[in-house]
Write a protein that holds these residues in place. Structure first.
Motif, PDB file in Angstrom:
ATOM      1  N   ALA A 140     -74.334   0.941  10.342  1.00  0.00           N
ATOM      2  CA  ALA A 140     -73.377  -0.022   9.794  1.00  0.00           C
ATOM      3  C   ALA A 140     -73.970  -0.665   8.550  1.00  0.00           C
ATOM      4  CB  ALA A 140     -73.047  -1.090  10.827  1.00  0.00           C
ATOM      5  N   GLU A 141     -73.112  -0.954   7.581  1.00  0.00           N
ATOM      6  CA  GLU A 141     -73.487  -1.557   6.305  1.00  0.00           C
ATOM      7  C   GLU A 141     -74.336  -0.622   5.437  1.00  0.00           C
ATOM      8  OE1 GLU A 141     -71.905  -4.289   5.521  1.00  0.00           O
ATOM      9  OE2 GLU A 141     -71.125  -4.403   7.557  1.00  0.00           O
ATOM     10  N   ALA A 142     -74.316   0.671   5.740  1.00  0.00           N
ATOM     11  CA  ALA A 142     -75.070   1.639   4.936  1.00  0.00           C
ATOM     12  C   ALA A 142     -74.443   1.757   3.557  1.00  0.00           C
ATOM     13  CB  ALA A 142     -75.070   3.004   5.614  1.00  0.00           C
ATOM     14  N   GLU A 143     -75.295   1.791   2.558  1.00  0.00           N
ATOM     15  CA  GLU A 143     -74.805   2.035   1.216  1.00  0.00           C
ATOM     16  C   GLU A 143     -75.758   2.986   0.522  1.00  0.00           C
ATOM     17  OE1 GLU A 143     -75.048  -1.221  -1.714  1.00  0.00           O
ATOM     18  OE2 GLU A 143     -75.760  -2.429  -0.039  1.00  0.00           O
ATOM     19  N   GLY A 144     -75.213   3.731  -0.412  1.00  0.00           N
ATOM     20  CA  GLY A 144     -76.019   4.699  -1.125  1.00  0.00           C
ATOM     21  C   GLY A 144     -75.151   5.543  -2.029  1.00  0.00           C
ATOM     22  N   THR A 145     -75.638   6.746  -2.297  1.00  0.00           N
ATOM     23  CA  THR A 145     -74.943   7.657  -3.191  1.00  0.00           C
ATOM     24  C   THR A 145     -74.910   9.040  -2.572  1.00  0.00           C
ATOM     25  OG1 THR A 145     -75.772   6.423  -5.086  1.00  0.00           O
ATOM     26  CG2 THR A 145     -74.922   8.625  -5.530  1.00  0.00           C
ATOM     27  N   CYS A 146     -73.769   9.714  -2.697  1.00  0.00           N
ATOM     28  CA  CYS A 146     -73.590  11.087  -2.228  1.00  0.00           C
ATOM     29  C   CYS A 146     -72.920  11.863  -3.358  1.00  0.00           C
ATOM     30  CB  CYS A 146     -72.729  11.098  -0.970  1.00  0.00           C
ATOM     31  SG  CYS A 146     -72.450  12.733  -0.284  1.00  0.00           S
ATOM     32  N   LEU A 147     -73.585  12.933  -3.837  1.00  0.00           N
ATOM     33  CA  LEU A 147     -73.044  13.757  -4.912  1.00  0.00           C
ATOM     34  C   LEU A 147     -72.964  15.203  -4.445  1.00  0.00           C
ATOM     35  CD1 LEU A 147     -75.137  12.325  -7.892  1.00  0.00           C
ATOM     36  CD2 LEU A 147     -72.836  11.654  -7.174  1.00  0.00           C
ATOM     37  N   TYR A 148     -71.928  15.917  -4.888  1.00  0.00           N
ATOM     38  CA  TYR A 148     -71.726  17.310  -4.491  1.00  0.00           C
ATOM     39  C   TYR A 148     -70.954  18.011  -5.597  1.00  0.00           C
ATOM     40  CZ  TYR A 148     -67.892  14.429  -2.864  1.00  0.00           C
ATOM     41  OH  TYR A 148     -66.910  13.472  -2.788  1.00  0.00           O
ATOM     42  N   ASP A 149     -71.196  19.317  -5.734  1.00  0.00           N
ATOM     43  CA  ASP A 149     -70.649  20.072  -6.864  1.00  0.00           C
ATOM     44  C   ASP A 149     -69.379  20.841  -6.553  1.00  0.00           C
ATOM     45  OD1 ASP A 149     -72.699  19.120  -8.402  1.00  0.00           O
ATOM     46  OD2 ASP A 149     -73.964  20.878  -8.136  1.00  0.00           O
ATOM     47  N   SER A 150     -68.979  20.895  -5.294  1.00  0.00           N
ATOM     48  CA  SER A 150     -67.743  21.603  -4.962  1.00  0.00           C
ATOM     49  C   SER A 150     -66.913  20.754  -4.005  1.00  0.00           C
ATOM     50  CB  SER A 150     -68.044  22.981  -4.355  1.00  0.00           C
ATOM     51  OG  SER A 150     -68.867  22.856  -3.223  1.00  0.00           O
ATOM     52  N   LEU A 157     -81.568   0.784  12.165  1.00  0.00           N
ATOM     53  CA  LEU A 157     -81.426   2.235  12.188  1.00  0.00           C
ATOM     54  C   LEU A 157     -81.531   2.800  10.785  1.00  0.00           C
ATOM     55  CD1 LEU A 157     -78.304   2.477  14.506  1.00  0.00           C
ATOM     56  CD2 LEU A 157     -80.689   2.790  15.170  1.00  0.00           C
ATOM     57  N   GLY A 158     -82.123   3.949  10.676  1.00  0.00           N
ATOM     58  CA  GLY A 158     -82.145   4.668   9.414  1.00  0.00           C
ATOM     59  C   GLY A 158     -81.132   5.791   9.464  1.00  0.00           C
ATOM     60  N   PRO A 159     -80.952   6.487   8.353  1.00  0.00           N
ATOM     61  CA  PRO A 159     -79.990   7.591   8.340  1.00  0.00           C
ATOM     62  C   PRO A 159     -80.533   8.828   9.051  1.00  0.00           C
ATOM     63  CG  PRO A 159     -81.119   7.472   6.243  1.00  0.00           C
ATOM     64  CD  PRO A 159     -81.594   6.290   7.050  1.00  0.00           C
ATOM     65  N   VAL A 160     -79.634   9.602   9.617  1.00  0.00           N
ATOM     66  CA  VAL A 160     -79.954  10.914  10.170  1.00  0.00           C
ATOM     67  C   VAL A 160     -79.102  11.898   9.370  1.00  0.00           C
ATOM     68  CG1 VAL A 160     -79.833  12.401  12.208  1.00  0.00           C
ATOM     69  CG2 VAL A 160     -80.391   9.971  12.474  1.00  0.00           C
ATOM     70  N   VAL A 161     -79.734  12.844   8.697  1.00  0.00           N
ATOM     71  CA  VAL A 161     -79.013  13.774   7.826  1.00  0.00           C
ATOM     72  C   VAL A 161     -79.438  15.197   8.172  1.00  0.00           C
ATOM     73  CG1 VAL A 161     -78.563  14.463   5.437  1.00  0.00           C
ATOM     74  CG2 VAL A 161     -78.972  12.055   5.973  1.00  0.00           C
ATOM     75  N   TRP A 204     -74.222  13.801   8.849  1.00  0.00           N
ATOM     76  CA  TRP A 204     -75.070  12.626   8.892  1.00  0.00           C
ATOM     77  C   TRP A 204     -74.551  11.591   9.877  1.00  0.00           C
ATOM     78  CZ3 TRP A 204     -71.250   9.446   7.451  1.00  0.00           C
ATOM     79  CH2 TRP A 204     -70.330   9.880   6.489  1.00  0.00           C
ATOM     80  N   ILE A 205     -75.477  10.724  10.269  1.00  0.00           N
ATOM     81  CA  ILE A 205     -75.158   9.501  11.006  1.00  0.00           C
ATOM     82  C   ILE A 205     -75.764   8.383  10.171  1.00  0.00           C
ATOM     83  CG2 ILE A 205     -75.438   8.158  13.118  1.00  0.00           C
ATOM     84  CD1 ILE A 205     -76.012  10.830  14.571  1.00  0.00           C
ATOM     85  N   LEU A 206     -74.926   7.448   9.741  1.00  0.00           N
ATOM     86  CA  LEU A 206     -75.394   6.340   8.918  1.00  0.00           C
ATOM     87  C   LEU A 206     -75.088   5.027   9.625  1.00  0.00           C
ATOM     88  CD1 LEU A 206     -74.196   7.597   5.419  1.00  0.00           C
ATOM     89  CD2 LEU A 206     -76.491   7.704   6.389  1.00  0.00           C
TER      90      LEU A 206
END
Length: 182
Positions: A59-69, A94-98, A55-57
């Motif tokens: 400046a000042e990006a906030e959010g949540t990232c969850l992963y199982d491994s 700018l918005g996120p690029v994922v 991803w490219i996020l």
């Protein structure tokens, strides 16, 4: 010049909230088929990512990232001054690029931790190269090219826009437009 900070970090399974003070590029070192992501107050979305995606996020990006491994992530954060020098104004929304990462940017990102091994000129040049490539990815499409009705000329303008660092000749552009160079 502290224009770029690069670090690979090993994360245990889980995740949580994040806040990134600077524009940041993240590259996954392993497949994450159960990756979930939310930007700002958005709802979590299942976005599977493979090794060398990320991803490219902004400046000042906030959010949540969850992963199982467990996973390794190379994160490169870039100072706003370097981005402005490359042509990205500080007030750009700018918005996120994922997902898939541009191949050139991926190659630069995977080498970013070694930039300090060279001299100051090399390090600063590589910082600017990453900033310029991110700008190339994030900048909006050229509005001038879309205002040209002739498909042949629009093709030339789009090509020139994508090859600004290359040697451009009138004969090459004429060939793209199927026109005479004179």
């Amino acid at each position: 010049m502290a224009g770029l900070l690069a670090q690979t970090t090993a994360f245990q399974a889980g995740g949580g909230g994040f806040l990134l003070p600077r524009l940041t590029l993240g590259v996954f070192g392993s497949d994450q088929p159960d990756h979930r992501f939310a930007f700002g107050g958005d709802k979590l979305q299942h976005i599977p990512l493979r090794r060398h995606q990320g991803w490219i996020l902004p400046a000042e990006a906030e959010g949540t990232c969850l992963y199982d491994s467990a996973m390794d992530v190379t994160m490169i954060s870039i100072d706003g001054a370097v981005l402005e020098e490359a042509g990205l104004p500080a007030d750009t929304d700018l918005g996120p690029v994922v997902g898939q990462i541009d191949p050139l940017l991926l190659n630069l990102a995977l080498q970013a931790e070694t930039f300090g091994n060279g001299g100051a000129l090399y390090r600063e040049t590589m910082h600017r190269a990453i900033a310029a490539q991110i700008l190339h990815i994030l900048r909006p499409a050229s509005t001038e090219a879309h205002g040209i009705d002739d498909v042949r000329l629009r093709r030339v303008v789009d090509w020139v826009d994508g090859h600004l660092g290359d040697d451009v000749s009138i004969h090459g552009m004429a060939g793209l437009a199927a026109m005479s160079p004179t």
